[in-house]
Scaffold this active site. Sequence first.
Site, PDB file in Angstrom:
ATOM      1  N   HIS A  94      43.543 -32.082  78.561  1.00 22.77           N
ATOM      2  CA  HIS A  94      42.841 -33.130  77.788  1.00 22.77           C
ATOM      3  C   HIS A  94      43.609 -34.249  77.492  1.00 22.77           C
ATOM      4  O   HIS A  94      43.119 -35.331  77.253  1.00 22.77           O
ATOM      5  CB  HIS A  94      42.154 -32.493  76.629  1.00 22.77           C
ATOM      6  CG  HIS A  94      40.896 -31.759  77.151  1.00 22.77           C
ATOM      7  ND1 HIS A  94      39.545 -32.064  76.410  1.00 22.77           N
ATOM      8  CD2 HIS A  94      40.754 -30.970  78.140  1.00 22.77           C
ATOM      9  CE1 HIS A  94      38.830 -31.159  76.965  1.00 22.77           C
ATOM     10  NE2 HIS A  94      39.322 -30.717  78.034  1.00 22.77           N
ATOM     11  N   HIS A 262      39.225 -24.066  86.383  1.00 17.92           N
ATOM     12  CA  HIS A 262      38.239 -23.054  85.874  1.00 17.92           C
ATOM     13  C   HIS A 262      38.755 -21.711  86.295  1.00 17.92           C
ATOM     14  O   HIS A 262      37.899 -20.676  86.203  1.00 17.92           O
ATOM     15  CB  HIS A 262      37.076 -23.297  86.138  1.00 17.92           C
ATOM     16  CG  HIS A 262      36.704 -24.549  85.448  1.00 17.92           C
ATOM     17  ND1 HIS A 262      35.344 -25.306  85.767  1.00 17.92           N
ATOM     18  CD2 HIS A 262      37.091 -25.275  84.414  1.00 17.92           C
ATOM     19  CE1 HIS A 262      35.366 -26.271  84.811  1.00 17.92           C
ATOM     20  NE2 HIS A 262      36.446 -26.438  84.116  1.00 17.92           N
TER      21      HIS A 262
END
Length: 719
Positions: A94, A262
């Site tokens: 992020h 993921h």
Amino acid sequence: MKTAGGCPFHHGGNTAMDKPVTKWWPNALNLDILHQGGARTNPMDPDFEYKSEVQKLDFDAVKADVKALLHDSQDWWPADWGHYGGLMIRLAWHSAGSYRLADGRGGAGSGNIRFAPLNSWPDNASLDKARRLLWPVKKKYGNKLSWADLIILSGTVAYEDMGLKTFGFGYGREDIWGPETDVYWGSESQFLANSEERYGDLDDTSTLENPLAATHMGLIYVNPEGVNGQPDPLKTAAQVRETFKRMAMNDEETAALTCGGHTVGKAHGRGAVDQIGVEPEACTVDSQGFGWANPGLEGKASNAFTSGIEGAWTQHPTQWDMGYFEYLFDYDWELKKSPAGAWQWEPVNMPEDVKPVDASDPSIRQNPMMTDADMGMKMDPVYNEICQRFRKDPEYFADTFARAWFKLTHRDMGPKANYVGPEVPSEDLIWQDPIPEGATDYDVNAVKAKIAASDLTPAELIATAWDSARTFRGSDKRGGANGARIRLAPQKDWAGNEPERLQRVLAVLEPIAAQSGASVADVIVLGGVVGLEAAIKQAGSNVSVPFTPGRGDATTEMTDAESFEPLEPLADGFRNWLKDRYSVSAEELMLDRAQLLGLTANEMTVLVGGLRVLGVNHGGSRLGVFTDRIGALTTDFFVNLTDMDLSWHPAEDGFYEIRNRKSGEVKWGATSADLVFGSNSILRAYAEVYAQDDNKEKFVKDFVAAWTKVMNADRFDLT
């Protein structure tokens, strides 16, 4: 004496932040972006150089300490399955994921995720905990290790600890010390507002407002629940494609990052949204910057709350493996709501023993989940084909992801010259804008003499050097004169570079470079030096222009032409040019370019005033050329701008006329990018300095210093 109960402060100066100039006068030009992060905000000593300090680091010891903390679960923020890897990867991701190609802003290169607004975006919920977990490491290594480097290192080490062979790592990111006021994150007045506010047409992802890449204010990519929170994997896949494209990622890199990201960790959405506290910037002082308070945490990792989506993507979320593909493609998935009420996809009829165990209690198994973006990897035919290729070849998938992760986390560091440390890959990657080393042993004076003897005018030489250098962006350290990419596609054809004039100049300078052993890049900049020194002499001064050889010449094979397209100048206030009419003013566009070039307001002022009188306006325009001595580096622009015997009047097509007050005679034409130096109180203060009779020599010296700064902005080999 104040009466009882009264406030003892006058609320003036820096205590009154609720009434800035732009609140009272919203059309005023705000120059703050040129002065952010200056000496007043930087706590380090004036001679502190991070690039030198970081080389003193014990790199092995730092990695060992980061690896140890990954397994050291804390009661105040327990680790999922006893491993903080997923959290640190999310922090690094992020931090890097805010980068966008259009203006090079955002990204991980400055540690900006520590400050508003990024530290309080909904997408970054609870990443404040990750930074606090890293504090002992930062505290231990101090000035030798920036937050920006540590944040990215933590995610990279986490992947290694989980079994991925990473591609490498480069230190060298220098911290900033306050919010970046130059970054436009969108016009929305609230986080996660509907996407329609960013798109011309929500069904056409290419209409996403430039320079934005994320689909919502407060997200780094797309809404994980679907477009505007409504699940539709194919529509979400289209938004994923556009968003990652705006980060210079192709479909394969995008799929690798999505699937590899993921492969580890989990999403957190166990609990009621209305029980979660406010973000860090909205907290009271006793929270000490800890946001998103969770009264239901109870010391259990499985009770953590971040996105509202709940569950892991794989059976073994602390291991790098192929479990993501096994889950995604071996099972059917159906829409369900998380405990927090968020849309997510969950498997149909998955055997209990195949499910991941609970993040806190290994005796319990929980349903995995997929976001709408994950389902896009399955349902979009292009992404599906790529994923199937990955599934068949785990080594290829791991290598593709490792390279994409390296690109994601290093994209805004610029060329490899800015990388430090023992794990910097030797391979040159095209997105690093590689440039071969240039020669330094040629006769500089002989080259200058050949340029001066040519039929090129000083204005042509100066304009070409400026155009070559002005593409530099301090945001991601791309562009600039080094590499001489102005002679390659796409830059050679940009309207702002006046292709016909550019080719005429290059036709003269390239043979001089070949004959002398100098690079074309050096000769272009030297041409500017020759032109400037002639203009300085013409003005009656005798100031030399510094020059340092060593630039190299990039080739077409070294140039990712597609990713250079966003660097095209659509305006250049320094040469008084607009490609088209825009919703923002010419002076605002000039301010944006000045900030990307790393200029102060004073440097911007002196460069504009000098370039005007040098006669280097785009297309030979006379707008703003307030002098009868065109070509001489004089202070005439400022003298005539501030002359009260003149008056200023709107004219046709948004331009202005400057007239003699008594006779009414029109002396000059101007743009708003000219007159702002007399109308804006701050810029006028600078203009008046150079209009003074005693500052003619100062002006020349200041212009030369600012010019040289621009010419050397991308000379990372000199730092």
